[in-house]
Design an enzyme around this catalytic site. Structure first.
Site, PDB file in Angstrom:
ATOM      1  N   THR A  15       0.866  -1.181   0.000  1.00 47.54           N
ATOM      2  CA  THR A  15       0.000   0.000   0.000  1.00 47.54           C
ATOM      3  C   THR A  15       0.904   1.233   0.000  1.00 47.54           C
ATOM      4  O   THR A  15       2.078   1.143   0.372  1.00 47.54           O
ATOM      5  CB  THR A  15      -0.866   0.026   1.267  1.00 47.54           C
ATOM      6  OG1 THR A  15       0.011   0.017   2.397  1.00 47.54           O
ATOM      7  CG2 THR A  15      -1.775  -1.178   1.350  1.00 47.54           C
ATOM      8  N   GLU A  40      -5.590  -3.784  -1.533  1.00 48.56           N
ATOM      9  CA  GLU A  40      -6.008  -4.958  -0.768  1.00 48.56           C
ATOM     10  C   GLU A  40      -7.092  -5.762  -1.482  1.00 48.56           C
ATOM     11  O   GLU A  40      -7.498  -6.815  -1.026  1.00 48.56           O
ATOM     12  CB  GLU A  40      -6.539  -4.523   0.613  1.00 48.56           C
ATOM     13  CG  GLU A  40      -5.476  -3.971   1.556  1.00 48.56           C
ATOM     14  CD  GLU A  40      -5.247  -2.474   1.425  1.00 48.56           C
ATOM     15  OE1 GLU A  40      -5.538  -1.920   0.342  1.00 48.56           O
ATOM     16  OE2 GLU A  40      -4.798  -1.849   2.393  1.00 48.56           O
ATOM     17  N   LYS A  70     -17.354  17.118   8.743  1.00 46.63           N
ATOM     18  CA  LYS A  70     -18.615  17.132   9.486  1.00 46.63           C
ATOM     19  C   LYS A  70     -18.858  18.550   9.969  1.00 46.63           C
ATOM     20  O   LYS A  70     -18.113  19.073  10.794  1.00 46.63           O
ATOM     21  CB  LYS A  70     -18.541  16.164  10.668  1.00 46.63           C
ATOM     22  CG  LYS A  70     -19.909  15.741  11.143  1.00 46.63           C
ATOM     23  CD  LYS A  70     -19.833  14.593  12.132  1.00 46.63           C
ATOM     24  CE  LYS A  70     -21.206  13.999  12.360  1.00 46.63           C
ATOM     25  NZ  LYS A  70     -21.206  12.987  13.400  1.00 46.63           N
ATOM     26  N   TRP A  88     -22.749  15.589   7.455  1.00 45.13           N
ATOM     27  CA  TRP A  88     -21.604  15.241   6.613  1.00 45.13           C
ATOM     28  C   TRP A  88     -21.615  16.044   5.321  1.00 45.13           C
ATOM     29  O   TRP A  88     -22.665  16.259   4.727  1.00 45.13           O
ATOM     30  CB  TRP A  88     -21.647  13.757   6.241  1.00 45.13           C
ATOM     31  CG  TRP A  88     -21.620  12.835   7.416  1.00 45.13           C
ATOM     32  CD1 TRP A  88     -22.655  12.077   7.887  1.00 45.13           C
ATOM     33  CD2 TRP A  88     -20.512  12.577   8.282  1.00 45.13           C
ATOM     34  NE1 TRP A  88     -22.258  11.372   8.975  1.00 45.13           N
ATOM     35  CE2 TRP A  88     -20.948  11.640   9.256  1.00 45.13           C
ATOM     36  CE3 TRP A  88     -19.193  13.030   8.338  1.00 45.13           C
ATOM     37  CZ2 TRP A  88     -20.126  11.163  10.262  1.00 45.13           C
ATOM     38  CZ3 TRP A  88     -18.368  12.555   9.333  1.00 45.13           C
ATOM     39  CH2 TRP A  88     -18.830  11.639  10.285  1.00 45.13           C
TER      40      TRP A  88
END
Ligand code: AMP
Length: 538
Positions: A184, A328, A435, A440
């Site tokens: 990653t 992944e 937020k 959101w």
């Protein structure tokens, strides 16, 4: 009582893709741009021969099954040969992202314990810096031919292809054997390795060829813009060979001009890459008033594809398939296409659907969950932590004993909604969510609107701490060369498009947008650049 089926159980091995390809499409072409207009061209049959030679070369150099062989290389035929030769004999092909920081690259090579690293001449300087940091690597092999090409006295690739391969056949082994390793990008902490298996890789390739996924066929000419050093170029080295497609490798030059030229000269029909690379190609075509004569499908993923890019490509006759994936997940999880009943929708509605990340490939299942791991409704509105499980999803990181799963699901770190037809829409990375006043705000939605402005090249929306609202959205803009967009002009685009409280409080202009090694906006850097020093000094 269930009884076992009576069918053969041949292992799903990567070598079987190669054998199928060369048996059934021996004359299909693999083309590589070597730079300076030089093109390398050979047939699947030639590719298979050299791959077998390399497999024997690896064995002759005492590379054992399970060993890790590193690559620092662009998308080229040689890189493809290494992919297949290593995996074919049970060796693990460890692709290394050369765009990472030197320390991270060294960490990755040492963590993987690579015994040999094959590298493009292009990365010679990097390799000189890496050699003292990676003492366990026994050989650094420059991907140069012919025999007399040499790099600081190091072995060259030709020397690995000189062995007698007449008696060589691909060994058969368990399909769950490891085939490839990719780390990653590790924006926080050290990178972690995803260790792919033959079975997961072959199943991923099968699924990605599905007509409603990438839809790759023998008729296609496929150009992977997405690098082979990151998540196996989205599996295209496998799916394209599996389908018998012509493959066009762009090499090191990913400029819009070079890619356009290659697209046209080789008749590319399908290409795949991250939005930032597509942007270069689209800009080149638009600036020069060009259109594509063969390009039919653009697969765009790795970060959110702006609707403005879908529209721009549609005007040039290219349809976009927006895809979502991650290291992944091998990487593909979803691809976006319209349902038949949506074809009659108006353009705005269709664009809204096409800008979502799309629907799952068979083999990948999704759920959205709250902080307590409770499943949330798939109503297209509720957002939650995006969880995935499936046949090519990681179970644990390389070298880690503990599982990477939570109750059998892998936590992607993304926040998304899913609707009743399975369309998934990413609103944010969980660490990037904003937020404000308890509500959101999707940074991706805010960025996509800014990207509709003709003078905006790149846009990032990040949260600024706010005493009253908790957080407020701020827009960072990189403008196109020779343009002078204003904050007012950009903010005007939000009028009547989003609720007033979602409109960014400020617009800052920046010369260069910080990007990660895999072409994503580096919001951690932006937050440090813009806020943390001020917050600390306040
Ligand atoms: P990587 O493992 O470096 O390929 O990064 C995977 C991450 O990239 C995902 O978890 C998402 O945050 C992001 N990503 C990939 N594809 C998309 C997409 N189509 N839209 C939005 N984010 C994406």
């Amino acid at each position: 009582m269930p009884v076992p089926g009576n069918m053969m159980s041949l292992p799903l091995l990567i070598s079987s893709i190669l054998t199928h390809a060369v048996t059934n499409n021996p004359n299909q072409l693999i083309v590589t741009a070597l730079g300076n207009g030089s093109i390398h061209r050979y047939r699947y049959a030639d590719f298979a021969t050299r791959t077998r030679k390399l497999a024997v070369g690896l064995q002759a150099n005492n590379i054992q099954p399970g060993d890790r062989v590193g690559t620092l290389a662009w998308n080229t035929h040689r890189h493809l040969e290494i992919y297949y030769a290593t995996a074919g004999i049970g060796v693990i092909c460890h692709t290394i992202n050369p765009r990472l920081h030197l320390d991270q690259i060294a960490f990755i090579i040492n963590d993987a314990q690579d015994t040999v690293v094959f590298f493009d001449q292009h990365f010679s300087e990097l390799v000189e810096q890496l050699i003292p940091l990676c003492p366990a690597v026994q050989q650094w092999v420059v991907l140069q031919e012919p025999d007399n090409a040499c790099h600081e006295g190091r072995p060259n690739y030709a020397q690995w292809l000189q062995h007698d391969y007449a008696q060589f056949t691909w060994p058969q082994f368990d399909e769950n054997t490891a085939s490839g390793l990719c780390y990653t990008s590790g924006t926080t902490g050290n990178p972690k390795g995803a260790l792919y298996a033959h079975r997961s890789t072959v199943l991923h390739a099968y699924a990605s060829c599905h007509p409603d996924a990438l839809g790759i066929s023998r008729k296609n000419t496929v150009m992977p813009l997405v690098p082979m050093f990151h998540v196996n170029a989205w599996g295209l080295p496998y799916s394209a060979l599996m389908s018998g497609a012509k493959i066009v490798m762009p090499g090191a030059d990913l400029s819009g001009a070079a890619l356009y030229q290659l697209c046209e000269s080789e008749g590319v029909t399908l290409s795949a890459g991250v939005p930032s690379v597509w942007q270069g190609l689209v800009d080149h075509a638009q600036t020069n008033g060009l259109s594509f004569s063969t390009l039919d499908r653009a697969v765009i993923g790795g970060s959110a594809c702006p609707p403005a890019m879908i529209t721009a490509l549609a005007r040039m006759g290219v349809s976009v398939r927006h895809a979502w994936g991650m290291t992944e997940v091998s990487p593909l999880g979803t691809v976006c296409t319209l349902l038949p009943e949506q074809e009659s929708f108006d353009d705005t509605e269709k664009l809204h659907i096409l800008a979502s990340q799309g629907r799952p490939l068979f083999g990948a299942q999704f759920s959205i969950m709250d902080e307590n791991g409770q499943a949330l409704p798939h109503d297209g509105k509720t957002t939650g932590n995006l969880m995935i499980r499936g046949n090519w999803v990681i179970e644990r990181y390389y070298g880690h004993d503990e599982t990477a799963l939570e109750n059998g699901w892998f936590h992607t770190g993304d926040v998304a909604s899913i609707d009743a037809n399975g369309y998934m829409r990413i609103t944010d990375r969980s660490k990037d969510v904003i937020k404000s006043g308890g509500e959101w705000i999707s940074s991706i939605d805010i960025e996509n609107i800014a990207l509709e402005h003709t003078d905006v090249l790149s846009a990032a929306c990040i949260a600024r701490a706010d005493k009253k609202w908790g957080e407020r959205p701020i827009l960072i803009i990189m403008k196109k060369p020779a343009t002078t967009p204003t904050a007012e002009g950009i903010l005007a685009l939000y009028k009547d498009r989003v609720a007033k409280w979602m409109v960014p409080d400020d617009v800052y202009f920046i010369d260069n947008m910080p990007m990660t090694a895999t072409g994503k906006l580096q919001k951690t850097t932006l937050r440090t650049m813009f806020f943390e020093p001020r917050e600390q000094s306040a």
